[in-house]
Write a protein that holds these residues in place. Structure first.
Motif, PDB file in Angstrom:
ATOM      1  N   TYR A 319       0.838  -1.196   0.000  1.00 21.92           N
ATOM      2  CA  TYR A 319       0.000   0.000   0.000  1.00 21.92           C
ATOM      3  C   TYR A 319       0.875   1.249   0.000  1.00 21.92           C
ATOM      4  CZ  TYR A 319      -3.800  -3.153   1.212  1.00 21.92           C
ATOM      5  OH  TYR A 319      -4.719  -4.178   1.205  1.00 21.92           O
ATOM      6  N   GLU A 320       0.584   2.135  -0.931  1.00 22.59           N
ATOM      7  CA  GLU A 320       1.331   3.394  -0.980  1.00 22.59           C
ATOM      8  C   GLU A 320       1.014   4.238   0.245  1.00 22.59           C
ATOM      9  OE1 GLU A 320       1.470   7.360  -3.819  1.00 22.59           O
ATOM     10  OE2 GLU A 320       1.189   5.394  -4.763  1.00 22.59           O
ATOM     11  N   ASN A 321      -0.232   4.186   0.675  1.00 23.13           N
ATOM     12  CA  ASN A 321      -0.672   4.905   1.869  1.00 23.13           C
ATOM     13  C   ASN A 321      -1.286   3.883   2.823  1.00 23.13           C
ATOM     14  OD1 ASN A 321      -1.781   6.501   3.832  1.00 23.13           O
ATOM     15  ND2 ASN A 321      -3.020   7.751   2.462  1.00 23.13           N
ATOM     16  N   THR A 322      -0.559   3.539   3.879  1.00 18.32           N
ATOM     17  CA  THR A 322      -1.028   2.483   4.792  1.00 18.32           C
ATOM     18  C   THR A 322      -2.280   2.893   5.567  1.00 18.32           C
ATOM     19  OG1 THR A 322       0.529   3.240   6.499  1.00 18.32           O
ATOM     20  CG2 THR A 322       1.247   1.444   5.053  1.00 18.32           C
ATOM     21  N   ASN A 323      -2.629   4.182   5.569  1.00 16.27           N
ATOM     22  CA  ASN A 323      -3.875   4.593   6.221  1.00 16.27           C
ATOM     23  C   ASN A 323      -5.085   3.947   5.555  1.00 16.27           C
ATOM     24  OD1 ASN A 323      -2.754   6.211   8.201  1.00 16.27           O
ATOM     25  ND2 ASN A 323      -2.776   8.041   6.933  1.00 16.27           N
ATOM     26  N   MET A 324      -4.902   3.506   4.292  1.00 15.05           N
ATOM     27  CA  MET A 324      -5.991   2.815   3.609  1.00 15.05           C
ATOM     28  C   MET A 324      -6.409   1.549   4.352  1.00 15.05           C
ATOM     29  SD  MET A 324      -7.016   4.544   1.040  1.00 15.05           S
ATOM     30  CE  MET A 324      -6.710   5.982   2.073  1.00 15.05           C
ATOM     31  N   LEU A 325      -5.469   0.948   5.066  1.00 17.58           N
ATOM     32  CA  LEU A 325      -5.806  -0.249   5.838  1.00 17.58           C
ATOM     33  C   LEU A 325      -6.821   0.064   6.931  1.00 17.58           C
ATOM     34  CD1 LEU A 325      -2.207  -1.746   6.086  1.00 17.58           C
ATOM     35  CD2 LEU A 325      -4.144  -2.764   4.867  1.00 17.58           C
ATOM     36  N   MET A 326      -6.729   1.267   7.501  1.00 20.41           N
ATOM     37  CA  MET A 326      -7.710   1.689   8.500  1.00 20.41           C
ATOM     38  C   MET A 326      -9.073   1.905   7.852  1.00 20.41           C
ATOM     39  SD  MET A 326      -6.898   2.192  11.809  1.00 20.41           S
ATOM     40  CE  MET A 326      -7.800   3.619  12.402  1.00 20.41           C
ATOM     41  N   PHE A 327      -9.094   2.526   6.673  1.00 18.75           N
ATOM     42  CA  PHE A 327     -10.361   2.784   5.997  1.00 18.75           C
ATOM     43  C   PHE A 327     -11.039   1.480   5.589  1.00 18.75           C
ATOM     44  CE2 PHE A 327      -8.532   7.031   5.454  1.00 18.75           C
ATOM     45  CZ  PHE A 327      -9.619   7.801   5.824  1.00 18.75           C
ATOM     46  N   LEU A 328     -10.239   0.510   5.159  1.00 22.78           N
ATOM     47  CA  LEU A 328     -10.802  -0.788   4.788  1.00 22.78           C
ATOM     48  C   LEU A 328     -11.421  -1.475   6.001  1.00 22.78           C
ATOM     49  CD1 LEU A 328      -7.992  -2.098   2.406  1.00 22.78           C
ATOM     50  CD2 LEU A 328     -10.290  -1.359   1.748  1.00 22.78           C
ATOM     51  N   GLN A 329     -10.725  -1.436   7.121  1.00 19.65           N
ATOM     52  CA  GLN A 329     -11.268  -2.037   8.344  1.00 19.65           C
ATOM     53  C   GLN A 329     -12.570  -1.361   8.752  1.00 19.65           C
ATOM     54  OE1 GLN A 329      -8.157  -2.551  11.567  1.00 19.65           O
ATOM     55  NE2 GLN A 329      -6.874  -1.743   9.937  1.00 19.65           N
ATOM     56  N   ARG A 330     -12.574  -0.038   8.679  1.00 22.39           N
ATOM     57  CA  ARG A 330     -13.753   0.701   9.097  1.00 22.39           C
ATOM     58  C   ARG A 330     -14.934   0.408   8.176  1.00 22.39           C
ATOM     59  NH1 ARG A 330     -11.582   5.532  10.665  1.00 22.39           N
ATOM     60  NH2 ARG A 330     -11.548   4.633  12.743  1.00 22.39           N
ATOM     61  N   ALA A 331     -14.659   0.314   6.889  1.00 21.58           N
ATOM     62  CA  ALA A 331     -15.732   0.035   5.939  1.00 21.58           C
ATOM     63  C   ALA A 331     -16.367  -1.323   6.199  1.00 21.58           C
ATOM     64  CB  ALA A 331     -15.192   0.097   4.509  1.00 21.58           C
ATOM     65  N   LEU A 332     -15.556  -2.267   6.666  1.00 23.02           N
ATOM     66  CA  LEU A 332     -16.042  -3.627   6.868  1.00 23.02           C
ATOM     67  C   LEU A 332     -16.501  -3.910   8.299  1.00 23.02           C
ATOM     68  CD1 LEU A 332     -13.404  -5.562   4.719  1.00 23.02           C
ATOM     69  CD2 LEU A 332     -15.705  -4.845   4.079  1.00 23.02           C
ATOM     70  N   GLY A 333     -16.219  -3.006   9.221  1.00 22.62           N
ATOM     71  CA  GLY A 333     -16.784  -3.139  10.564  1.00 22.62           C
ATOM     72  C   GLY A 333     -15.914  -3.776  11.623  1.00 22.62           C
ATOM     73  N   GLN A 334     -14.585  -3.764  11.426  1.00 23.51           N
ATOM     74  CA  GLN A 334     -13.683  -4.267  12.478  1.00 23.51           C
ATOM     75  C   GLN A 334     -12.392  -3.461  12.432  1.00 23.51           C
ATOM     76  OE1 GLN A 334     -11.895  -8.168  12.017  1.00 23.51           O
ATOM     77  NE2 GLN A 334     -11.813  -8.493  14.240  1.00 23.51           N
ATOM     78  N   VAL A 335     -12.202  -2.605  13.413  1.00 23.02           N
ATOM     79  CA  VAL A 335     -10.998  -1.780  13.478  1.00 23.02           C
ATOM     80  C   VAL A 335     -10.182  -2.218  14.689  1.00 23.02           C
ATOM     81  CG1 VAL A 335     -10.072   0.558  13.550  1.00 23.02           C
ATOM     82  CG2 VAL A 335     -12.278   0.133  12.452  1.00 23.02           C
ATOM     83  N   LEU A 336      -8.974  -2.690  14.446  1.00 19.66           N
ATOM     84  CA  LEU A 336      -8.110  -3.140  15.533  1.00 19.66           C
ATOM     85  C   LEU A 336      -7.887  -2.023  16.543  1.00 19.66           C
ATOM     86  CD1 LEU A 336      -5.419  -5.075  13.449  1.00 19.66           C
ATOM     87  CD2 LEU A 336      -7.372  -6.035  14.703  1.00 19.66           C
ATOM     88  N   PHE A 337      -7.900  -2.373  17.818  1.00 16.59           N
ATOM     89  CA  PHE A 337      -7.748  -1.472  18.965  1.00 16.59           C
ATOM     90  C   PHE A 337      -9.008  -0.640  19.222  1.00 16.59           C
ATOM     91  CE2 PHE A 337      -3.361  -2.061  17.387  1.00 16.59           C
ATOM     92  CZ  PHE A 337      -2.804  -2.656  18.500  1.00 16.59           C
ATOM     93  N   PHE A 338     -10.061  -0.863  18.421  1.00 14.98           N
ATOM     94  CA  PHE A 338     -11.316  -0.134  18.635  1.00 14.98           C
ATOM     95  C   PHE A 338     -12.501  -1.105  18.655  1.00 14.98           C
ATOM     96  CE2 PHE A 338      -8.455   3.028  16.879  1.00 14.98           C
ATOM     97  CZ  PHE A 338      -8.715   4.160  17.643  1.00 14.98           C
ATOM     98  N   PRO A 339     -12.520  -2.065  19.598  1.00 18.33           N
ATOM     99  CA  PRO A 339     -13.675  -2.967  19.678  1.00 18.33           C
ATOM    100  C   PRO A 339     -14.927  -2.173  20.013  1.00 18.33           C
ATOM    101  CG  PRO A 339     -12.359  -3.130  21.669  1.00 18.33           C
ATOM    102  CD  PRO A 339     -11.566  -2.279  20.707  1.00 18.33           C
ATOM    103  N   PRO A 340     -16.092  -2.665  19.586  1.00 22.26           N
ATOM    104  CA  PRO A 340     -17.330  -1.913  19.829  1.00 22.26           C
ATOM    105  C   PRO A 340     -17.681  -1.788  21.305  1.00 22.26           C
ATOM    106  CG  PRO A 340     -17.807  -4.106  18.975  1.00 22.26           C
ATOM    107  CD  PRO A 340     -16.321  -3.904  18.845  1.00 22.26           C
ATOM    108  N   ASN A 341     -17.261  -2.770  22.106  1.00 15.24           N
ATOM    109  CA  ASN A 341     -17.542  -2.769  23.543  1.00 15.24           C
ATOM    110  C   ASN A 341     -16.670  -3.821  24.202  1.00 15.24           C
ATOM    111  OD1 ASN A 341     -18.983  -5.358  23.204  1.00 15.24           O
ATOM    112  ND2 ASN A 341     -20.556  -4.073  22.240  1.00 15.24           N
ATOM    113  N   VAL A 342     -16.857  -4.032  25.496  1.00 12.01           N
ATOM    114  CA  VAL A 342     -16.006  -4.974  26.235  1.00 12.01           C
ATOM    115  C   VAL A 342     -16.257  -6.421  25.821  1.00 12.01           C
ATOM    116  CG1 VAL A 342     -17.587  -5.304  28.187  1.00 12.01           C
ATOM    117  CG2 VAL A 342     -15.105  -5.481  28.555  1.00 12.01           C
TER     118      VAL A 342
END
Length: 464
Positions: A319-342
């Protein structure tokens, strides 16, 4: 290549890791599944911790900071946690220690935790990684002493005169023995035992605050004594229900969403009798004939992280811009270090809904063709930058993925005269023997790339 052995090894690497290259599959298929399992474990003995130098500023106490200083610090914290996220995604996408990272991902969901402090996040993640295949008791005690978890579950506020029950409750409900196996009084008594467990402000150091600990006698799960937090953990682990609770979660993550109680009990008995050693338990799971039964192959929906990472590995995506990995996670509903709840991510069929299905089917072809995709995804309510971007309107959401797969490397590993039939078996996990003939006739395009892009854009590619 022996087809039966090949299918088993491909399934093993898909579930215990993030997939397998064709050349490795061809090599291992000449051996046995047992040797493939052994290799996975040996490779996972050699791994690296997350070691991001976050270069955080010297942090003063909150009461000493101005409003502007707090705002600036929060921005730095968010950016550093994003960097941790993408660093881990890239690590999973390239490491040979696949099993260790897959286990770390499992524990990341099991011990779900949100912290604004990236140093806390990194420390907890490395504890999960270092103990991923070790002893569950050791892992549990180390996690229970992390500032990330102590702060998240309010144990920093757990004092002898004002016990806070949050940490004690989640320890039993979500991390160890599960609902129905403890009482409300057990929660109260455990909370007393964990009074004084905290951390030194502005550090990652556990600190036992003696003056805040309740040294009185406690009655917990039928036992009486002057218990502290470690004693509580030992008593919980003495209950076989804890082994069953953990093994059920492992089964649902690695084997099948539909739980086979007999298989879980088999694993739990082994886990308990082996004093909660995780490594031997996973060897037993991956070596069992039932792990490779048809009902367990190609029947689980990939988690968003598994989906992205396995594609990165299979096609050597950069990836030229690794921030795209965050956008992909967010689009699909699972972002590492940001679980929806406990409770972490629900998983299974919950990965698919009306807002993620379209992206799941579109993202593979976009990544493999370096295209553009509309990526609003699921906005985190704590992410001010994402909220601001949303307010600018849809034209601001068109993002070029800027991903580059290495088609030459991918194709070089394949046999010169690989049939479409064989390619389908390699790309798609489900057994499509009955549908394969029709599928082959529908595959258009002269190049390998054209055919592969069509395969990864199919719903079956979402399954592992």
């Amino acid at each position: 290549m022996d087809q039966a052995t090949s299918r088993k090894i491909q399934h093993l690497y898909s579930r215990a890791g993030f997939g397998i290259s064709y050349s490795t599959l061809a090599h291992l298929s000449k051996q046995s599944v047992a040797k493939a399992v052994k290799q996975l474990f040996e490779e996972s003995d050699h791994y690296h911790e997350l070691d991001l130098d976050m270069d955080l500023p010297a942090v003063k106490g909150r009461e000493e900071m101005s409003k502007e200083e707090r705002k600036d610090l929060a921005k730095i914290f968010r950016e550093s946690t994003r960097n941790l996220n993408t660093r881990w995604m890239l690590m999973m996408s390239t490491t040979k220690a696949q099993l260790r990272e897959k286990m770390t991902l499992f524990w990341h969901g099991h011990f779900a935790c949100r912290s604004i402090n990236p140093a806390y996040n990194q420390q907890l993640n490395n504890i999960l990684r270092n103990n991923a295949l070790g002893n569950f008791k050791d892992l549990l005690i180390e996690v229970a002493k992390t500032p990330a978890m102590l702060a998240f579950l309010n144990n920093q506020q757990n004092k002898k005169d004002q016990p806070n029950e949050n940490f004690a409750r989640e320890l039993m409900e979500l991390f160890t023995i599960g609902r129905g196996n403890y009482t409300e009084d057990d929660v109260k008594q455990a909370a007393r035992a964990f009074t004084g467990w905290g951390f030194r402000p502005l550090t990652t150091d556990f600190f036992f605050r003696v003056n805040q600990h309740d040294f009185g006698q406690k009655v917990f799960m039928g036992k009486t004594g002057n218990f502290d937090g470690t004693d509580i953990i030992h008593i919980i682990l003495e209950r076989k229900e804890t082994a069953q609770f953990i093994c059920k979660k492992l089964y649902k993550f690695f084997v099948n969403d539909q739980v086979d109680t007999a298989r879980v009990n088999e694993l739990a008995n082994f886990f308990y009798s082996n004093k909660y050693e995780i490594g031997p338990l996973m060897v037993k799971m991956f070596s069992s004939d039932w792990f490779y039964d048809d009902e367990n192959v190609g029947t689980m929906i990939k988690s968003p992280v598994d989906f992205i990472v396995s594609m990165n590995r299979q096609f050597y995506v950069s990836y030229e811009n690794t921030n795209m990995l965050m956008f992909l996670q967010r689009a699909l509903g699972q972002v590492l270090f940001f679980p929806p709840n406990v409770s972490g991510w629900a998983g299974g069929k919950n990965w698919i809904d009306s807002s993620t299905l379209m992206y799941r089917l579109k993202i593979p072809s976009v990544i493999l063709n370096n295209g553009i995709i509309d990526l609003p995804g699921k906005i985190d309510p704590d992410d001010e930058a994402e909220i601001a971007m949303m307010k600018k309107g849809p034209t601001q959401l068109q993002r070029k993925i800027q991903a580059t797969p290495d088609w030459d490397k991918f194709s070089a590993e394949l046999p010169n005269k690989m049939s479409k039939d064989e390619l389908i078996d390699f790309i798609l996990a489900p057994n499509l023997e009955k549908e394969k003939k029709a599928l082959i006739s529908d595959l258009n395009g002269k190049s390998l790339k054209d055919i592969v892009v069509q395969l990864v854009s199919m719903p079956e590619y979402q399954l592992t």
